[in-house]
Motif scaffolding. Structure first.
Motif, PDB file in Angstrom:
ATOM      1  N   LYS A   1      -7.373  15.981   3.347  1.00  0.00           N
ATOM      2  CA  LYS A   1      -6.259  16.594   4.077  1.00  0.00           C
ATOM      3  C   LYS A   1      -4.995  16.699   3.221  1.00  0.00           C
ATOM      4  CE  LYS A   1      -8.077  15.138   8.470  1.00  0.00           C
ATOM      5  NZ  LYS A   1      -7.952  14.322   9.645  1.00  0.00           N
ATOM      6  N   ASP A   2      -4.963  15.985   2.088  1.00  0.00           N
ATOM      7  CA  ASP A   2      -3.789  16.013   1.215  1.00  0.00           C
ATOM      8  C   ASP A   2      -3.892  17.067   0.118  1.00  0.00           C
ATOM      9  OD1 ASP A   2      -2.232  13.805   2.346  1.00  0.00           O
ATOM     10  OD2 ASP A   2      -3.971  12.618   1.769  1.00  0.00           O
TER      11      ASP A   2
ATOM     12  N   ALA B   1      -8.816  -0.491   2.241  1.00  0.00           N
ATOM     13  CA  ALA B   1     -10.077   0.244   2.301  1.00  0.00           C
ATOM     14  C   ALA B   1     -11.045  -0.428   3.268  1.00  0.00           C
ATOM     15  CB  ALA B   1     -10.691   0.347   0.902  1.00  0.00           C
ATOM     16  N   ASN B   2     -11.107  -1.734   3.231  1.00  0.00           N
ATOM     17  CA  ASN B   2     -12.039  -2.466   4.114  1.00  0.00           C
ATOM     18  C   ASN B   2     -11.615  -2.452   5.575  1.00  0.00           C
ATOM     19  OD1 ASN B   2     -13.805  -3.115   2.051  1.00  0.00           O
ATOM     20  ND2 ASN B   2     -12.693  -4.990   1.534  1.00  0.00           N
TER      21      ASN B   2
ATOM     22  N   ALA C   1     -11.539   8.644   0.878  1.00  0.00           N
ATOM     23  CA  ALA C   1     -10.111   8.617   0.536  1.00  0.00           C
ATOM     24  C   ALA C   1      -9.901   7.726  -0.688  1.00  0.00           C
ATOM     25  CB  ALA C   1      -9.312   8.086   1.709  1.00  0.00           C
ATOM     26  N   PHE C   2      -8.727   7.859  -1.289  1.00  0.00           N
ATOM     27  CA  PHE C   2      -8.276   6.964  -2.352  1.00  0.00           C
ATOM     28  C   PHE C   2      -7.107   6.168  -1.802  1.00  0.00           C
ATOM     29  CE2 PHE C   2      -9.566  10.210  -5.774  1.00  0.00           C
ATOM     30  CZ  PHE C   2     -10.793   9.623  -5.946  1.00  0.00           C
TER      31      PHE C   2
ATOM     32  N   VAL D   1       0.880  -1.169   0.000  1.00  0.00           N
ATOM     33  CA  VAL D   1       0.000   0.000   0.000  1.00  0.00           C
ATOM     34  C   VAL D   1       0.914   1.214   0.000  1.00  0.00           C
ATOM     35  CG1 VAL D   1      -1.735   1.306   1.275  1.00  0.00           C
ATOM     36  CG2 VAL D   1      -1.874  -1.176   1.178  1.00  0.00           C
ATOM     37  N   ARG D   2       0.856   1.984  -1.074  1.00  0.00           N
ATOM     38  CA  ARG D   2       1.789   3.096  -1.275  1.00  0.00           C
ATOM     39  C   ARG D   2       1.343   4.391  -0.623  1.00  0.00           C
ATOM     40  NH1 ARG D   2       5.885   0.116  -1.882  1.00  0.00           N
ATOM     41  NH2 ARG D   2       5.638  -1.393  -3.535  1.00  0.00           N
ATOM     42  N   ASP D   3       0.032   4.664  -0.659  1.00  0.00           N
ATOM     43  CA  ASP D   3      -0.451   5.922  -0.094  1.00  0.00           C
ATOM     44  C   ASP D   3      -1.952   5.864   0.095  1.00  0.00           C
ATOM     45  OD1 ASP D   3      -0.239   8.465   0.924  1.00  0.00           O
ATOM     46  OD2 ASP D   3       0.508   9.370  -0.917  1.00  0.00           O
TER      47      ASP D   3
END
Length: 70
Positions: A15-16, A63-64, A49-50, A8-10
């Motif tokens: 907030k970003d 995500a889950n 979020a992504f 998971v990279r990001d």
């Protein structure tokens, strides 16, 4: 609190968005729709979020595992 999973990279959220940037997902004749929910989601299904990950499976796992207070 962030869950750390290899691959998971990001995780990107409102907030970003840099200062001066817009939280804009779409514009239409009916108005604008934000890309992300801010502090309070306005409706069911609003994006929080992504997740950027090496595979779809890892993105789904991240995500889950998110925790959302209602």
């Amino acid at each position: 609190q962030e869950l750390e999973l290899d691959g998971v990279r990001d995780i990107l959220s409102s907030k970003d968005i840099p200062n001066g940037g817009e939280n804009l997902g779409a514009k239409s004749a009916f108005g604008s729709e934000p890309l992300f929910a801010e502090e309070i989601a306005r409706c069911v299904g609003e994006r929080l979020a992504f997740v950027v990950a090496d595979t779809q499976k890892l993105a789904d796992m991240a995500a889950n595992s998110s925790v959302v207070d209602y």
